[in-house]
Design a protein around this motif. Structure first.
Motif, PDB file in Angstrom:
ATOM      1  N   GLY A 171       0.891  -1.238  -0.105  1.00 17.61           N
ATOM      2  CA  GLY A 171      -0.038  -0.034  -0.022  1.00 17.61           C
ATOM      3  C   GLY A 171       0.795   1.208  -0.060  1.00 17.61           C
ATOM      4  O   GLY A 171       0.245   2.321   0.099  1.00 17.61           O
ATOM      5  N   GLY A 172       2.080   1.130   0.141  1.00 20.23           N
ATOM      6  CA  GLY A 172       3.176   2.354   0.191  1.00 20.23           C
ATOM      7  C   GLY A 172       3.073   2.737  -1.407  1.00 20.23           C
ATOM      8  O   GLY A 172       2.802   2.296  -2.309  1.00 20.23           O
TER       9      GLY A 172
ATOM     10  N   GLU B 289       0.438   8.100   9.716  1.00 15.40           N
ATOM     11  CA  GLU B 289      -0.839   8.964  10.045  1.00 15.40           C
ATOM     12  C   GLU B 289      -1.124  10.135   9.252  1.00 15.40           C
ATOM     13  O   GLU B 289      -2.113  10.706   9.254  1.00 15.40           O
ATOM     14  N   VAL B 290      -0.394  10.123   8.107  1.00 14.81           N
ATOM     15  CA  VAL B 290      -0.699  11.253   7.038  1.00 14.81           C
ATOM     16  C   VAL B 290      -1.946  10.860   6.221  1.00 14.81           C
ATOM     17  O   VAL B 290      -2.049   9.533   5.904  1.00 14.81           O
ATOM     18  N   SER B 291      -2.731  11.658   5.960  1.00 11.90           N
ATOM     19  CA  SER B 291      -3.942  11.117   5.197  1.00 11.90           C
ATOM     20  C   SER B 291      -3.798  10.753   3.779  1.00 11.90           C
ATOM     21  O   SER B 291      -2.997  11.641   3.060  1.00 11.90           O
ATOM     22  N   PRO B 292      -4.375   9.592   3.475  1.00 13.80           N
ATOM     23  CA  PRO B 292      -4.064   9.017   2.220  1.00 13.80           C
ATOM     24  C   PRO B 292      -4.771  10.026   1.007  1.00 13.80           C
ATOM     25  O   PRO B 292      -4.102  10.040  -0.061  1.00 13.80           O
ATOM     26  N   GLY B 293      -5.602  10.742   1.387  1.00 12.75           N
ATOM     27  CA  GLY B 293      -6.249  11.586   0.550  1.00 12.75           C
ATOM     28  C   GLY B 293      -5.175  12.849  -0.070  1.00 12.75           C
ATOM     29  O   GLY B 293      -5.256  13.047  -1.186  1.00 12.75           O
TER      30      GLY B 293
ATOM     31  N   ILE C  72       6.344  13.491  -3.509  1.00  7.31           N
ATOM     32  CA  ILE C  72       5.266  13.398  -2.733  1.00  7.31           C
ATOM     33  C   ILE C  72       6.002  12.891  -1.138  1.00  7.31           C
ATOM     34  O   ILE C  72       5.277  13.249  -0.303  1.00  7.31           O
ATOM     35  N   ILE C  73       7.285  12.081  -1.417  1.00  9.16           N
ATOM     36  CA  ILE C  73       7.560  11.959  -0.006  1.00  9.16           C
ATOM     37  C   ILE C  73       7.989  13.011   0.582  1.00  9.16           C
ATOM     38  O   ILE C  73       7.865  13.326   1.985  1.00  9.16           O
TER      39      ILE C  73
END
Length: 225
Positions: free
Chosen positions: A52-53, A122-126, A141-142
């Motif tokens: 999922g990363g 904990e960062v929002s996937p959105g 993104i990172i």
């Protein structure tokens, strides 16, 4: 003579406490810097390669995860003794605060890497998906989303790690690592001088409180929510 006068007039405290404090601050500062430099990208790697990363790689994630878990599972005292040959190879000696930096760093990196990984989760996937839709590269993104959004938690994790290193540095005195731990053991415990023990504990407490206050203030300033 009051206990305060005993502390103030103790020759060991007057002559050796400042140097021991310097050694503790030096070994904690250097090992904290190295831990941050290695632990942060290692934590990012753990998060990015996990299922999922951003770049799922089951083999890489499993191997890195096993190494990190192994590093976290070894008690620090055992780790210090086990890496003595490696310490000698790196710094040329196994004694002194410079030598203590090696096991301190090796013990703290896996711990901090897991804290970084947890912070990134904990960062929002959105927000990550929004950056992907806008065409951002993985690197952007990172750095621009994941690390930026998780920065307060990353700093808080580093604060916890530095405080743990202060405690580890005291244990390093058992095998000649220098610092407040060595002073407390050599003079406070082995020579039955409670004044030295009290002074060392007091200085360590001040260091821990100072690190916690600075870390909390920094994390709050970085929190832009």
């Amino acid at each position: 003579m009051s206990w305060w006068d005993e502390l103030a007039n103790n020759r060991v405290i007057q002559q050796m406490l400042p140097e021991a404090t310097y050694e503790t601050v030096a070994m904690v500062a250097v090992s904290s810097l190295l831990t941050a430099l290695v632990g942060l990208p290692l934590g990012v790697l753990l998060h990015a390669t996990a299922p999922g990363g951003l770049a799922p790689q089951r083999v890489v994630s499993s191997v890195v995860g096993v190494v990190v878990n192994f590093g976290r599972s070894v008690p620090f005292l055992i780790l210090m003794i086990a890496v003595i040959p490696f310490t000698r190879w790196v710094v040329g000696t196994s004694l002194g605060w410079e030598a203590a930096v090696v096991p301190l760093t090796l013990g703290a990196i896996p711990f901090y890497a897991r804290l970084v990984e947890t912070a990134l989760r904990e960062v929002s996937p959105g927000k990550v998906e929004a950056a992907r839709v806008m065409g951002s590269t993985r690197t952007k993104i990172i750095g621009g989303v994941l690390v930026r959004e998780a920065l307060p938690a990353i700093v808080a994790g580093l604060t916890v790690t530095v405080i743990a290193l202060v405690g580890y540095s005291a244990m390093a005195g058992v095998i000649g690592g220098g610092g407040l731990g060595a002073l407390a053991i050599s003079y406070g415990y082995q020579r039955f001088d409670p004044s030295v023990m009290i002074a060392c504990v007091a200085v360590i407490t001040v260091l821990v409180v100072a690190v916690q206050v600075i870390g909390d203030l920094t994390a709050r300033r970085l929190d832009h929510r």
